[in-house]
Design a protein around this motif. Structure first.
Motif, PDB file in Angstrom:
ATOM      1  N   PRO A 199      46.788  43.585  34.174  1.00 22.84           N
ATOM      2  CA  PRO A 199      47.369  44.793  33.578  1.00 22.84           C
ATOM      3  C   PRO A 199      48.865  44.654  33.302  1.00 22.84           C
ATOM      4  O   PRO A 199      49.360  45.183  32.296  1.00 22.84           O
ATOM      5  N   LEU A 200      49.593  43.952  34.172  1.00 21.89           N
ATOM      6  CA  LEU A 200      51.026  43.771  33.931  1.00 21.89           C
ATOM      7  C   LEU A 200      51.272  42.998  32.640  1.00 21.89           C
ATOM      8  O   LEU A 200      52.215  43.296  31.887  1.00 21.89           O
ATOM      9  N   LEU A 201      50.429  42.005  32.372  1.00 26.02           N
ATOM     10  CA  LEU A 201      50.640  41.157  31.198  1.00 26.02           C
ATOM     11  C   LEU A 201      50.089  41.772  29.912  1.00 26.02           C
ATOM     12  O   LEU A 201      50.663  41.575  28.830  1.00 26.02           O
ATOM     13  N   TYR A 202      49.004  42.497  30.026  1.00 30.04           N
ATOM     14  CA  TYR A 202      48.296  42.880  28.802  1.00 30.04           C
ATOM     15  C   TYR A 202      48.311  44.382  28.496  1.00 30.04           C
ATOM     16  O   TYR A 202      47.999  44.774  27.375  1.00 30.04           O
ATOM     17  N   LYS A 203      48.651  45.218  29.473  1.00 32.40           N
ATOM     18  CA  LYS A 203      48.681  46.658  29.198  1.00 32.40           C
ATOM     19  C   LYS A 203      50.108  47.104  28.905  1.00 32.40           C
ATOM     20  O   LYS A 203      51.069  46.549  29.438  1.00 32.40           O
ATOM     21  N   GLU A 204      50.241  48.117  28.064  1.00 33.46           N
ATOM     22  CA  GLU A 204      51.570  48.620  27.715  1.00 33.46           C
ATOM     23  C   GLU A 204      52.224  49.253  28.943  1.00 33.46           C
ATOM     24  O   GLU A 204      51.594  50.003  29.684  1.00 33.46           O
TER      25      GLU A 204
END
Length: 667
Positions: free
Chosen positions: A554-559
């Motif tokens: 989530p840190l890498l791919y979510k806004e």
């Protein structure tokens, strides 16, 4: 007819209610504050044991000896069980604020609050006891000794009684900031709340529940639970509907042992009644004692304990609390449920304890001559209370007449057979001494007798309770329906003894005050806590990798919503300034990976399965689900790509300028 304001007030203060709760906390202001206790006194077998037990309901059995090793050696030598011993853990945030952490438990939110303490729903980072309830002492009562006493009693009862009698005792956790008693989370509602739901459907707006349900809840649920407690020498001392909570189906637990105490002491203690030996080998023994027990000597005067609505006349009179009084309270609970109210209900709402006592003594005088009052119903009692107050307030010039009419009492109060059943039960209790055992069969049969309905007592306006169990959405279903727009990593591996976490336990709250991770969504806060917890608690490497992925992806791919998640609330996602909390999480995530050698170990993707019939351990592939077909065949490559992504994201974030301060307003 609506329930009057005073009655509502009584319900609010005596029986805390809430949805999806674990356990209610202590009742109303009638419960006197317990004083701090020196645990060492009890360990030493002090002559003041009886006073100590009563001053804090029951006394911790663990010693405060400085040398923990010496204490453990003593315990092993004596072969004794230390009940409720505190577990020293670290705390993150201000527990029990939402998102804070105490040892392995992450706080999800408050369930309820009472006089002495509050109850909070928690989820564990460990495999077992994933959902739990944490009981925490409130401000003025912190370090009072009450929490330690309750931990001692609950631990003892959990080990001594049949499973399901009380909630599972998990642990008594202490940090440098505070402490909490962790126990089984019960998803069901307490009896008080269940009655409230029925009240909402009653055509006559009364507080009654169906006779069949009232009989079941008291004679078939509460009475057997109390009997089990009494058989090991523990009296509850606060029996009321809200202190019996539904586990599932028609199964219930007794809860809230903050006022509970043992009535048994060592036979060689000065306060032991040597003429009345304790008949059972089970009782709450001091740490350094393995001999027989005796009833404690009855004190000449005891302070009031419990709730004035349900306390027995003997408790009001200052008599020492014993099993008789728990059962007496139970009968009052039955009368309250089956008729809708008790004659002194409005006095209890106004905390007029002396008036409650006088009314109870009046009813039980002359062999229970006025016992029919117990069945007349809430409408009658509320009107009678208002009528009495009106007459008392009238001036000398008035004609002494009331303008408030008394409604027709409940037909059950005119059924001599049922009134006589109550007289018989109360007569038996009134004849018992401190050391006498109640005739539980007689009490049970007296309540069962109310099932013999005649035409005048048919419940045409009361709906019966629905006992069908309702299951929540399973974790698997929740995952399937959750929208995912980034690469995912899902570990599929057998997990014997592991309790799954249903995603519905997390509410999408934005929490800042007291939270360990600012305003991040609660579920993500838990995942960060899980990742950090794994680093120091010897979790299997493949599970550590899985939990790490739940944070990294989530840190890498979510806004990243800078307005919500960064301090100040003045940021935007496109302002171009450094996102400090985001950077801190990236660095923490990368640091966790480096502690595990960047997950290069073969054990990250294979694990030893020793459950096969072949005694030779075998290695079995851990199944991993990702949404890229190529990554399914080479999970190590996927992990490497995530690590590179974290390093690159940290570099980019560090290169940005510091964010501007929050704008100051002079309006």
């Amino acid at each position: 007819m609506m329930v009057d304001d005073e009655l509502k007030q009584e319900n609010d203060c005596n029986d805390q209610q809430h949805n999806d709760r674990m356990v209610p906390t202590n009742g109303d202001d009638d419960q006197d504050t317990a004083k701090p206790v020196d645990p060492m006194l009890f360990v030493k077998g002090s002559e003041d044991t009886a006073q100590l037990i009563d001053s804090a309901a029951a006394t911790p059995l663990h010693s405060s000896i400085g040398d923990a090793t010496l204490e453990k050696q003593q315990i092993k030598r004596l072969g004794a069980t230390v009940y409720g011993q505190a577990i020293q853990v670290t705390e993150k945030g201000v527990f029990p604020a939402v998102g804070s952490i105490l040892g392995p438990y992450f706080c999800l939110g408050k369930l309820g609050m009472g006089t002495f303490s509050s109850i909070h729903k928690c989820v564990s980072f460990q495999k077992e006891n994933r959902l739990a309830a944490a009981k925490v002492e409130l401000g003025d009562y912190q370090q009072s000794g009450v929490l330690e006493s309750e931990a001692t009693v609950l631990d003892f009862l959990y080990r001594s009684l049949p499973k399901g009698t009380v909630p599972t005792y998990i642990g008594h956790y202490k940090s440098s900031k505070g402490a909490a008693l962790l126990m089984e989370y019960l998803p069901g509602k307490d009896m008080h709340y269940m009655r409230e739901e029925i009240m909402a459907t009653n055509k006559d707006s009364s507080r009654r529940i169906a006779v069949k349900d009232a009989v079941y809840l008291t004679a078939d649920v509460m009475l057997p639970l109390l009997k089990e407690m009494h058989q090991v020498g523990i009296v509850h001392r606060d029996v009321k509907p809200s202190n019996c909570v539904r586990r599932q189906g028609k199964e219930f637990c007794m809860v809230d042992f903050g006022l509970s105490k043992s009535i048994v002491v060592a036979a060689d203690a000065e306060v032991a009644d040597k003429d009345h030996a304790w008949p059972d080998s089970r009782w709450l023994k001091p740490l350094n004692y393995n001999g027989p027990g005796c009833y404690r000597k009855e004190r000449a005067k005891a302070e009031f304990r419990g709730t004035s609505m349900y306390a027995s006349p003997r408790v009001h009179q200052g008599r020492d609390y014993c099993p008789r009084d728990d059962v007496w309270s139970l009968l009052y609970v039955f009368c309250d449920l089956v008729s809708g109210g008790l004659p002194w209900m409005s006095y209890a709402a106004g905390r007029e304890r002396e008036s409650c006592q006088a009314f109870k003594e009046r009813i039980h005088a002359n062999d229970g001559e006025e016992s029919s009052l117990l069945l007349m119903g809430d409408h009658y009692h509320v009107a009678a209370f208002k009528r009495e107050k009106q007459l008392a307030a009238q001036s000398q010039s008035s004609d002494g007449r009331s303008t408030i009419p008394l409604p027709e009492p409940h037909p059950m109060s005119k059924d001599e057979h049922k009134v006589n059943l109550l007289r018989k039960a109360f007569r038996h209790l009134s004849e018992l001494q401190f050391y006498d055992t109640p005739d539980y069969t007689l009490i049970q049969e007296s309540i069962w007798g109310f099932l013999e309905l005649n035409d005048a007592c048919k419940e045409l306006s009361i709906e019966e309770m629905q006992w069908e169990s309702t299951s929540s959405t399973s974790e698997a279903d929740a995952v399937k329906t959750r929208p995912v727009n980034h690469p995912t990593w899902e570990l599929i591996v057998s997990a014997d003894g592991e309790s799954a976490i249903d995603d519905t336990v997390f509410q999408d709250l934005e929490v800042r005050g007291g939270s360990a991770y600012g305003g991040l969504p609660l579920e993500f806060q838990f995942k960060v806590g899980q990742m950090e917890y794994n680093q120091t608690h010897g979790v299997e490497i493949h599970r550590t990798l899985n939990d790490w992925m739940q944070v990294a992806l989530p840190l890498l791919y979510k806004e990243w919503d800078a307005k919500k998640f960064e301090d100040g609330g003045h940021r935007t996602s496109t302002d171009g300034f450094r996102r400090d909390r985001y950077l801190s999480l990236l660095q923490s995530c990368l640091a966790c990976a480096k502690k595990e050698d960047c997950f290069q170990s073969r054990n990250c993707y294979y694990y030893i399965d020793d459950r096969e019939e072949d005694p030779t351990p075998k290695k079995r592939k851990v199944e991993i689900q990702v949404n890229h077909e190529s990554d399914k065949h080479s999970p190590l490559v996927f992990v490497s790509r995530v690590l590179v992504g974290l390093e690159r994201a940290i570099e980019l974030e560090k290169a940005k300028k510091s964010p501007p301060p929050v704008r100051i307003s002079f309006s």
